[in-house]
Enzyme design. Structure first.
Site, PDB file in Angstrom:
ATOM      1  N   ASN A 274       1.101  -1.471  -0.063  1.00 15.97           N
ATOM      2  CA  ASN A 274      -0.283   0.041  -0.270  1.00 15.97           C
ATOM      3  C   ASN A 274       0.716   1.540  -0.325  1.00 15.97           C
ATOM      4  OD1 ASN A 274      -1.348   2.348   0.231  1.00 15.97           O
ATOM      5  ND2 ASN A 274      -3.165   1.162   2.128  1.00 15.97           N
ATOM      6  N   TRP A 275       1.693   1.924   1.087  1.00 14.56           N
ATOM      7  CA  TRP A 275       2.443   2.687   1.287  1.00 14.56           C
ATOM      8  C   TRP A 275       3.923   3.264   0.171  1.00 14.56           C
ATOM      9  CZ3 TRP A 275       5.237   4.728   5.717  1.00 14.56           C
ATOM     10  CH2 TRP A 275       6.026   3.717   6.687  1.00 14.56           C
TER      11      TRP A 275
ATOM     12  N   ASP B  17       8.161  -2.033  11.306  1.00 12.88           N
ATOM     13  CA  ASP B  17       7.309  -3.747  11.904  1.00 12.88           C
ATOM     14  C   ASP B  17       8.046  -3.429  13.241  1.00 12.88           C
ATOM     15  OD1 ASP B  17       6.707  -2.835   9.487  1.00 12.88           O
ATOM     16  OD2 ASP B  17       7.374  -4.972   8.494  1.00 12.88           O
TER      17      ASP B  17
ATOM     18  N   TRP C 126      13.644  -0.699  11.317  1.00 12.74           N
ATOM     19  CA  TRP C 126      13.180   0.578  11.621  1.00 12.74           C
ATOM     20  C   TRP C 126      13.885   0.684  13.255  1.00 12.74           C
ATOM     21  CZ3 TRP C 126      10.662   3.800   8.506  1.00 12.74           C
ATOM     22  CH2 TRP C 126       9.977   3.092   7.628  1.00 12.74           C
TER      23      TRP C 126
ATOM     24  N   GLN D   8      -2.058  -0.026   6.480  1.00  8.66           N
ATOM     25  CA  GLN D   8      -1.314   0.535   6.537  1.00  8.66           C
ATOM     26  C   GLN D   8      -1.406   2.764   6.604  1.00  8.66           C
ATOM     27  OE1 GLN D   8       2.083  -0.516   3.341  1.00  8.66           O
ATOM     28  NE2 GLN D   8       3.731  -1.359   5.163  1.00  8.66           N
TER      29      GLN D   8
ATOM     30  N   GLU E  35      17.049  -0.352   0.580  1.00  3.78           N
ATOM     31  CA  GLU E  35      15.414  -0.561   0.693  1.00  3.78           C
ATOM     32  C   GLU E  35      15.862   0.251   2.327  1.00  3.78           C
ATOM     33  OE1 GLU E  35      14.819  -4.184   2.675  1.00  3.78           O
ATOM     34  OE2 GLU E  35      12.528  -3.038   3.187  1.00  3.78           O
TER      35      GLU E  35
HETATM   36  C1  DGY Z   1       7.607  -7.550   5.273  1.00  2.00           C
HETATM   37  O1  DGY Z   1       7.119  -8.206   4.825  1.00  2.00           O
HETATM   38  O2  DGY Z   1       8.582  -7.413   6.067  1.00  2.00           O
HETATM   39  C2  DGY Z   1       6.270  -6.289   6.026  1.00  2.00           C
HETATM   40  O3  DGY Z   1       7.384  -5.296   6.051  1.00  2.00           O
HETATM   41  C3  DGY Z   1       4.853  -6.227   5.670  1.00  2.00           C
HETATM   42  O4  DGY Z   1       4.405  -5.746   5.554  1.00  2.00           O
END
Ligand code: DGY
Length: 419
Positions: free
Chosen positions: A31-32, A159, A346, A98, A389
């Site tokens: 989504n985001w 997450d 994160w 999300q 990423e």
């Molecule tokens: C992942 O699989 O790490 C994603 O962040 C979950 O949405």
């Protein structure tokens, strides 16, 4: 570099949606991710940028929720894939949401385009956006506190933020899913969430699945329920932008409805300010305890509200202090704290999507110099380490997946000024 960024977006393009990376780590539509990707796509193909959001909204549930993942094709390299979620009334999706960045992106595209055909397509998204915002308040703020709750760390998009450590510890781990994980086959395990975190992530999914993903139940039954400051700040900015879009497209009643949401959330965010710490905190709404952890979400009220820096000058000092501890900003957690881990997802790394939100927010708050410093760092990270990423804030090294769509999109957007 711009050419490379465009190549990545083209390579990760699946026709009407974009995978976050072609490596297999995330073989679906997030989504985001899609919303941020649209900002980059718009730099070279406005129409394709809108298609990205239209595809996302084709997966909207009848109650207004827009899922965090839409599974379109072969998702066998991902866990948990559609066969675990077993969700989605029309197409295969996850069963949670999300951060609601879509309205901000749609309003941005609308403002920047003078093409009537483009504007018509964007205007058609306005009622769908409104339905999502309505769902969010109805399902996640049933007591009208002004702050909506997330019921899974994945809903925050951040997450494994240290902000979830305590609320997640209260969740039963369920059976170990270590043998089912696929993510650690694509990215270093040391850059990803831990086993005990994953066991709890999946146990929450199973619990929601057992309850039929019913929005009227999940708020009450979820053992994880957090009024996250970052999620609410992003929502608040989206409320603002959605209101402008509704006014521009002639929906006065819709605009008035969103204004009421905005007023409630504005007061509630102000109550999250802790002057003694110089920071915004969310709360665990199951226990009522404030989450006193300096995670990046606590800086996002800058993105939500153009007056926050003037009212909360200590927030800027805090951000400058974070920057003084790292080679590249902005770390996703306060450096020099025991929970800070410069490589682990994160818990410390730099994410360009967050940098963009802070750059935009700092500019609106009259701090163009600080915004420029973060913009420079963002471009320098990509030049040094490629379209990763996320990045190590101490060394600038690449982390997680590579040739990443949202990093390419943010690079294009920020290299063009970021407005
Ligand atoms: C992942 O699989 O790490 C994603 O962040 C979950 O949405």
């Amino acid at each position: 570099m711009k050419r490379q960024a465009i190549e990545i977006l083209r390579r990760n393009d699946r026709g009407d949606y974009t995978v976050p990376t072609a490596s297999g780590l995330y073989p679906a539509q997030w989504n985001w991710d899609s919303c941020f990707v649209a900002l980059g796509l718009a730099r070279f193909d406005e129409s394709r940028a809108i298609t990205e959001i239209e595809t996302l909204f084709a997966g909207q549930w009848p109650d207004g929720m827009v899922p965090h993942i839409l599974f379109h094709g072969d998702d066998s390299s991902y866990f948990p894939n559609a066969s675990i979620w077993r969700a989605g009334p029309k197409q295969r999706t996850s069963g949670i949401t999300q951060p609601l960045v879509a309205a901000t992106v749609v309003w941005h595209l609308f403002k920047c385009s003078s093409d009537p055909a483009i504007r018509t397509r964007l205007a058609a998204l306005a009622p769908k956006l409104l339905a999502w915002h309505r769902w969010c308040y109805r399902a996640r703020d049933p007591h009208e506190s002004g702050l909506v709750a997330i019921i899974h760390p994945w809903e925050s998009g951040m997450d494994n933020s240290p902000a979830w450590d305590d609320p997640l510890a209260a969740v039963e781990p369920g059976p170990s899913v270590a043998h089912l994980r696929r993510d650690t086959g694509f990215a270093a395990a040391a850059h990803r969430p831990t086993g005990p975190e994953y066991d709890r992530y999946i146990n929450l999914v199973i619990k929601f699945r057992d309850n039929g993903y019913r929005a009227d139940r999940l708020y009450d039954i979820s053992p994880f329920r957090v009024a996250d400051i970052g999620f609410n700040a992003i929502l608040q900015r989206a409320n603002h932008d959605l209101r402008l879009l509704l006014v521009a497209t002639g929906d006065e009643a819709g605009a008035a409805e969103v204004e009421a949401m905005e007023d409630r959330t504005s007061d509630a965010i102000a109550r999250c300010w802790y002057e003694e710490d110089g920071f915004f905190y969310g709360a665990d709404t199951r226990t009522g305890s404030v989450i006193r952890k300096a995670a990046i979400g606590g800086l996002l009220p800058l993105f939500a509200d153009a007056g926050v820096a003037a009212r909360c000058p200590r927030l800027l000092q805090r951000l400058e202090n974070w920057l003084a501890h790292v080679a590249y900003g902005v770390p996703s957690f306060e450096p020099a704290r025991p929970e800070f881990k410069p490589q682990r997802y994160w818990r410390g790394p730099v994410w360009l999507i967050v940098n963009w939100m802070l750059i935009d927010g700092l500019r609106r708050n009259g701090h163009a110099d600080l915004a420029e410093r973060i913009r420079r760092d963002s471009l320098a990270l990509v030049k040094r380490a490629g379209f990763a990423e996320y990045f190590n804030p101490l060394t600038g090294d690449a982390l997680g997946g590579s040739r990443f769509s949202w990093t390419a999109a943010m690079y294009l957007h920020l290299a063009a000024g970021g407005d």
